[in-house]
Scaffold this active site. Structure first.
Site, short mmCIF file in Angstrom:
data_model
loop_
_atom_site.label_atom_id
_atom_site.label_comp_id
_atom_site.label_asym_id
_atom_site.label_seq_id
_atom_site.Cartn_x
_atom_site.Cartn_y
_atom_site.Cartn_z
N LYS A 131 -31.22 -86.19 12.32
CA LYS A 131 -30.69 -85.97 10.96
C LYS A 131 -29.75 -87.12 10.66
O LYS A 131 -28.79 -87.36 11.39
CB LYS A 131 -29.94 -84.64 10.92
CG LYS A 131 -29.10 -84.42 9.67
CD LYS A 131 -28.45 -83.05 9.69
CE LYS A 131 -27.50 -82.86 8.52
NZ LYS A 131 -27.01 -81.48 8.40
C1 5RP Z 1 -21.76 -82.47 9.69
C2 5RP Z 1 -22.97 -81.72 9.31
C3 5RP Z 1 -22.71 -80.59 8.37
O1 5RP Z 1 -22.08 -79.56 8.98
C4 5RP Z 1 -23.83 -80.18 7.51
O2 5RP Z 1 -24.94 -79.74 8.22
C5 5RP Z 1 -24.13 -81.26 6.55
O3 5RP Z 1 -24.86 -80.83 5.46
P1 5RP Z 1 -24.59 -81.45 4.02
O4 5RP Z 1 -24.06 -82.84 4.21
O5 5RP Z 1 -25.94 -81.47 3.36
O6 5RP Z 1 -23.62 -80.55 3.31
O7 5RP Z 1 -24.07 -82.02 9.72
O8 5RP Z 1 -22.08 -83.68 10.27
#
Ligand code: 5RP
Length: 259
Positions: free
Chosen positions: A173
């Site tokens: 991710k």
């Molecule tokens: C932090 C993360 C977050 O907790 C979250 O999953 C991010 O999601 P978004 O940026 O779409 O709100 O991964 O590093």
């Protein structure tokens, strides 16, 4: 790859090769994040349009009924809060693999922070999680976290994404950025994008589309869904881009019509 690992990955990445992951793990370092104060009420109407839910252990136990039919990608890294600026995202292991198995998860998520003095800690803990998770056929999603002073650019994010894959991540991710295809081209495992801070819905839908065009398999999106003026319409529109090949305009029209 063994049957269990393949089966779990097939629950996360759908038959068309794409996925809509809904991230609601923010509380592990941000507490009662805007939109998630009543996590159960927010998440329930969004679930029909999400392929995977990414919560914390406590979020799952306290807010999500066990009968819920959705694969879980469990956040297993943490240890610092948003108030601890110097150590922000200096994360370690916060859930044992035994408990992740007990929670019947389909994947676990761990944030690595490349380029900070403490990068070694996060990378070693990350590989420990990979060894433990893979032993039981559980894939690990690497979150390429971006700390203070580190740019969200293709040079940095391709370094972090490729490192995550080389260290054993099954999925990465990362953030969308200019020249995103360079990150995809040099990363041997599937990539999903984070949504990041809330931006206008039109822009978030365009970003989703552009990321897919550049080779991402989907999103792991949180704030741009649950902080939207209409979270259900927003996740429907994101889902339409990812699974129904909607253009950004068609998806934005869908968002507006649902409103
Ligand atoms: C932090 C993360 C977050 O907790 C979250 O999953 C991010 O999601 P978004 O940026 O779409 O709100 O991964 O590093």
């Amino acid at each position: 790859m063994d049957w269990g690992m393949k089966n779990r990955i097939s629950r996360i990445i759908k038959k068309d090769g794409h996925t809509v992951m809904l991230a609601v793990d923010h509380g592990y370092f941000m507490g009662p994040t805007t939109g998630l104060e009543k996590l159960d009420e927010m998440v329930k109407p969004l679930l029909p349009y999400a392929d995977v839910l990414m919560p914390t252990r406590g979020g799952l136990r306290n807010y999500i009924p066990p009968e819920t039919d959705i694969p879980i990608c469990l956040r297993v890294s943490g240890g610092t809060s948003i108030l601890n600026e110097t150590n922000l995202l200096h994360e370690g292991i916060i859930v044992s693999m035994e408990d992740a198995i007990r929670l019947n998860v389909s994947a676990v998520a761990f944030s690595i922070l490349v380029g900070q003095p403490f990068e070694r800690d996060t990378l070693l803990a990350f590989t420990q999680v990979i060894d433990e998770a893979n032993r039981y056929g559980i894939p690990v999603l690497a979150v390429t976290a971006v700390g203070k002073g580190l740019g969200k650019d293709a040079r940095y994010l391709s370094l972090a994404s490729r490192m995550a894959a080389e260290l054993g991540a099954s999925i990465v991710k990362t953030y969308f950025c200019k020249d995103f295809e360079k990150i995809v081209e040099t990363c041997p495992v599937p990539i999903v994008i984070a949504g990041g801070k809330k931006i206008p819905e039109k822009d978030a839908l365009q970003m989703t589309y552009d990321a897919l065009q550049a080779g991402a398999i989907g999103v792991d999106m949180g704030r741009n869904v649950f902080q939207s003026s209409n979270p259900v319409s927003m996740i429907k529109a994101v889902n339409a881009i990812i699974h129904k090949k909607y253009t950004p305009k068609e998806a934005y029209d869908l968002f507006k019509s649902n409103k």
